[in-house]
Design a protein around this motif. Structure first.
Motif, mmCIF file in Angstrom:
data_model
loop_
_atom_site.group_PDB
_atom_site.id
_atom_site.type_symbol
_atom_site.label_atom_id
_atom_site.label_comp_id
_atom_site.label_asym_id
_atom_site.label_seq_id
_atom_site.Cartn_x
_atom_site.Cartn_y
_atom_site.Cartn_z
ATOM 1 N N ASN A 32 11.927 20.149 -17.032
ATOM 2 C CA ASN A 32 12.157 19.225 -15.967
ATOM 3 C C ASN A 32 13.313 19.752 -15.003
ATOM 4 O O ASN A 32 13.709 19.249 -14.268
ATOM 5 C CB ASN A 32 12.905 18.010 -16.733
ATOM 6 N N ASN B 102 10.861 13.034 -10.549
ATOM 7 C CA ASN B 102 9.334 12.390 -9.939
ATOM 8 C C ASN B 102 9.142 11.595 -8.894
ATOM 9 O O ASN B 102 10.019 10.591 -8.738
ATOM 10 C CB ASN B 102 9.020 11.670 -11.301
ATOM 11 N N HIS C 79 3.717 5.421 -1.763
ATOM 12 C CA HIS C 79 4.918 5.729 -2.782
ATOM 13 C C HIS C 79 5.886 4.766 -2.319
ATOM 14 O O HIS C 79 6.053 4.273 -1.255
ATOM 15 C CB HIS C 79 5.481 7.220 -1.879
ATOM 16 N N HIS D 214 1.207 10.429 -15.734
ATOM 17 C CA HIS D 214 2.097 11.419 -15.629
ATOM 18 C C HIS D 214 1.587 12.581 -15.136
ATOM 19 O O HIS D 214 0.999 13.280 -16.055
ATOM 20 C CB HIS D 214 2.963 11.434 -16.632
ATOM 21 N N VAL E 102 0.878 16.631 -13.037
ATOM 22 C CA VAL E 102 1.527 17.652 -12.232
ATOM 23 C C VAL E 102 0.383 18.177 -11.447
ATOM 24 O O VAL E 102 -0.530 18.531 -12.278
ATOM 25 C CB VAL E 102 2.203 18.817 -13.041
ATOM 26 N N GLN F 206 5.968 19.217 -7.696
ATOM 27 C CA GLN F 206 6.741 18.105 -8.217
ATOM 28 C C GLN F 206 6.060 17.210 -9.173
ATOM 29 O O GLN F 206 4.928 16.668 -8.533
ATOM 30 C CB GLN F 206 7.342 17.399 -6.894
ATOM 31 N N PRO F 207 6.533 16.727 -10.162
ATOM 32 C CA PRO F 207 5.860 15.852 -11.167
ATOM 33 C C PRO F 207 5.687 14.528 -10.369
ATOM 34 O O PRO F 207 6.628 14.253 -9.553
ATOM 35 C CB PRO F 207 6.596 15.794 -12.388
ATOM 36 N N ARG F 208 4.776 13.838 -10.931
ATOM 37 C CA ARG F 208 4.453 12.377 -10.210
ATOM 38 C C ARG F 208 4.188 11.216 -11.338
ATOM 39 O O ARG F 208 3.631 11.534 -12.159
ATOM 40 C CB ARG F 208 3.341 12.439 -9.183
ATOM 41 N N ILE F 209 4.822 10.290 -11.267
ATOM 42 C CA ILE F 209 4.398 8.989 -12.122
ATOM 43 C C ILE F 209 3.373 8.276 -11.025
ATOM 44 O O ILE F 209 3.833 7.442 -10.015
ATOM 45 C CB ILE F 209 5.673 8.268 -12.568
ATOM 46 N N GLU G 176 -1.800 11.834 -19.414
ATOM 47 C CA GLU G 176 -0.780 12.936 -18.918
ATOM 48 C C GLU G 176 -2.013 14.188 -18.418
ATOM 49 O O GLU G 176 -2.780 14.277 -19.107
ATOM 50 C CB GLU G 176 0.047 13.371 -19.900
ATOM 51 N N TRP H 90 -0.118 18.933 -17.370
ATOM 52 C CA TRP H 90 1.170 19.490 -18.036
ATOM 53 C C TRP H 90 0.623 20.619 -19.003
ATOM 54 O O TRP H 90 -0.467 20.588 -19.696
ATOM 55 C CB TRP H 90 1.859 18.474 -18.780
#
Length: 161
Positions: free
Chosen positions: A10, A20, A57, A91, A93, A99-102, A157, A160
């Motif tokens: 993270n 995120n 967003h 979740h 990438v 940058q990770p995203r939800i 997911e 990842w």
């Protein structure tokens, strides 16, 4: 002030926490069970010339408020927050190191209006597609969400390692 942490899944390369991004998406079915998808503008920063769910967003607002705002801004659809229910979360990438995203997907049980092009610089058309005959290309996580919702799942997911 950024929070420092030991490098890990993270954190960025300098040990900074990587937050995120929260995206919201509209899963809308018409009376024939078809799903609303937009064809993104060819010059879009993300997924140009690719079909996607109506999305946006969160901007210092709740996820449902964002969804209601984006539906009106992008397609002229009026949705009462009371008619919105959570449907799916991803979740994600997109690529290693990004940058990770939800990605939260909500279903609207009712709405007013017919999809119209309100942001032609972002979306060039709206269309209703049967879930068994989705257009190509389509954003992979949008396809995963549609398939997951239809299968009764609520989470995935992607990307990842």
């Amino acid at each position: 002030m950024p929070h420092s942490a030991a490098p890990g899944p993270n954190t960025g390369t300098a040990g900074e926490t990587v937050l995120n991004v929260v995206g919201v998406h509209l899963y809308l079915e018409d009376g024939q069970g078809r799903v609303l998808l937009g064809l993104r503008h060819p010059d879009s920063a993300y997924a140009g010339n690719v079909h996607h769910l109506l999305a946006g967003h969160c901007e210092q607002e709740s996820a449902v408020s964002c969804l209601v705002r984006e539906a009106e801004e992008e397609a002229g659809l009026l949705i009462d927050p009371a008619d919105v229910e959570f449907a799916y979360a991803i979740h994600l990438v997109d690529e290693p190191g990004t940058q990770p995203r939800i990605q939260l997907v909500f279903r609207a049980r009712r709405w007013k209006g017919t999809p119209e092009l309100r942001e032609p610089d972002r979306c060039v058309s709206w269309g209703w597609w049967h879930p068994d005959a989705l257009p190509t290309p389509i954003v992979p996580y949008a396809r995963a969400a549609i398939e997951g919702i239809r299968a009764g799942r609520t989470y995935a997911e992607i990307g990842w390692t």
